[in-house]
Each structure stands twice: as C-alpha cells, then as structure tokens.
Design a protein around this motif. Structure first.
Motif, mmCIF file in Angstrom:
data_model
loop_
_atom_site.group_PDB
_atom_site.id
_atom_site.type_symbol
_atom_site.label_atom_id
_atom_site.label_comp_id
_atom_site.label_asym_id
_atom_site.label_seq_id
_atom_site.Cartn_x
_atom_site.Cartn_y
_atom_site.Cartn_z
ATOM 1 N N GLU A 46 0.854 -1.183 0.000
ATOM 2 C CA GLU A 46 0.000 0.000 0.000
ATOM 3 C C GLU A 46 0.890 1.232 0.000
ATOM 4 O O GLU A 46 1.814 1.330 0.789
ATOM 5 N N GLU A 47 0.610 2.141 -0.924
ATOM 6 C CA GLU A 47 1.352 3.395 -0.971
ATOM 7 C C GLU A 47 0.339 4.503 -0.812
ATOM 8 O O GLU A 47 -0.769 4.411 -1.337
ATOM 9 N N PHE A 48 0.728 5.566 -0.098
ATOM 10 C CA PHE A 48 -0.221 6.655 -0.047
ATOM 11 C C PHE A 48 0.485 7.999 -0.103
ATOM 12 O O PHE A 48 1.683 8.102 0.074
ATOM 13 N N TRP A 49 -0.315 9.003 -0.395
ATOM 14 C CA TRP A 49 0.241 10.340 -0.508
ATOM 15 C C TRP A 49 -0.814 11.340 -0.085
ATOM 16 O O TRP A 49 -1.992 11.128 -0.269
ATOM 17 N N LYS A 50 -0.338 12.406 0.535
ATOM 18 C CA LYS A 50 -1.204 13.464 1.045
ATOM 19 C C LYS A 50 -0.896 14.714 0.236
ATOM 20 O O LYS A 50 0.260 15.093 0.079
ATOM 21 N N THR A 51 -1.944 15.331 -0.281
ATOM 22 C CA THR A 51 -1.751 16.558 -1.062
ATOM 23 C C THR A 51 -1.509 17.740 -0.126
ATOM 24 O O THR A 51 -1.676 17.643 1.093
ATOM 25 N N ALA A 52 -1.190 18.859 -0.722
ATOM 26 C CA ALA A 52 -1.143 20.117 0.023
ATOM 27 C C ALA A 52 -2.561 20.470 0.482
ATOM 28 O O ALA A 52 -3.547 20.000 -0.093
ATOM 29 N N THR A 53 -2.627 21.293 1.508
ATOM 30 C CA THR A 53 -3.920 21.819 1.966
ATOM 31 C C THR A 53 -4.191 23.115 1.212
ATOM 32 O O THR A 53 -3.355 24.011 1.182
ATOM 33 N N ILE A 54 -5.353 23.172 0.559
ATOM 34 C CA ILE A 54 -5.756 24.397 -0.134
ATOM 35 C C ILE A 54 -6.665 25.168 0.816
ATOM 36 O O ILE A 54 -7.719 24.680 1.200
ATOM 37 N N LYS A 55 -6.225 26.338 1.197
ATOM 38 C CA LYS A 55 -6.927 27.088 2.244
ATOM 39 C C LYS A 55 -8.090 27.901 1.696
ATOM 40 O O LYS A 55 -8.026 28.421 0.581
ATOM 41 N N ASP A 56 -9.137 27.990 2.515
ATOM 42 C CA ASP A 56 -10.285 28.871 2.257
ATOM 43 C C ASP A 56 -10.820 28.737 0.838
ATOM 44 O O ASP A 56 -10.897 29.714 0.089
ATOM 45 N N ASN A 57 -11.201 27.513 0.466
ATOM 46 C CA ASN A 57 -11.618 27.314 -0.915
ATOM 47 C C ASN A 57 -12.631 26.180 -1.004
ATOM 48 O O ASN A 57 -12.359 25.071 -0.543
#
Length: 132
Positions: A46-57
C-alpha cells in the motif's frame, strides 16, 4: 503478452462542492481548508500520498501528482479521502474507492465522495496516465 503491471501517474486535479460552515454571533464563516489522502493498494503493498492543503476554498485546485510503479491494473484499487484541516482535529469529509482499471479507462474522472455510504455532493477529479 501484455503485462498486467503498469507504471501510472495519478493526478489529484481539483474538487468542488466543499461546504462553507456558517458561524453565528458575528464570527466569519468558515471556508474549508481541504487536503486529500490518496492510497493505492496493489497486492500486499500500500502506498499513499497526502496533497497540500488548499486554504479557504470550496473549489480547491491541487494539480499534484504521484507516480506509482508496477501497479497490477487488474487488482489494484485507489482510495481517495478528503479532510478539512483544523487546528485541533482534522474533519473527515468523505471518500471514494474504485479499481485502478476503471480510472485508467476513463482517463479523467470526477467522483462523488461518500461519508458512511451517504453521498456528500462533494466531488474530486482524478486523472490517470501511463508513464514509461
């Protein structure tokens, strides 16, 4: 013979339908800060990845990708989960999971997220391309 193992690039393109939380007593409304966690399950790996957080959108644009090598296209599944980034505890918004094969056939796919089998009217677009 066609090998079942493929190298693919998954792109988290964008989302829509994320909800603004109304606050009372003169506090400003809470516009969500959203990130995705994308998991690829292929065999016992299992591989996983977390994206950046896009604020106020409410319509976040990620346009982030990750390459996954030697993915078994017949058996692998993708899970995408969306979270709201909060100072104390992040809130789970919803998720979706489906076979890699399905995403490969569609190329680009907008999926509706579910939370405990309830549709959320929140959508995430993923793209899948084969890489050399």
């Amino acid at each position: 013979a066609l090998s079942k193992d493929v190298d693919i690039r998954i792109t988290a393109v964008q989302g829509r339908g994320f909800q603004v939380r109304k606050r009372r007593f003169g506090k400003k409304d809470d516009i969500p800060d959203v990130y995705l966690v994308i998991r690829m399950n292929s065999f016992n790996k299992e591989e996983f990845w977390k994206t950046a957080t896009i604020k106020d959108n409410t319509t976040p644009q990620w346009n982030e990708y990750k390459d996954f090598r030697r993915v078994n296209r017949g058996k692998a599944t993708i899970h995408v989960d969306a979270y709201e980034d909060n100072r104390i505890k992040d809130d789970y918004i919803g998720g979706a999971n489906f076979p890699v094969e399905q995403l490969m056939q569609k190329g680009t796919w907008e999926v509706e997220l579910q939370n405990e089998s309830t549709l959320t009217k929140t959508w995430v677009t993923l793209r899948c391309t084969c890489i050399d």
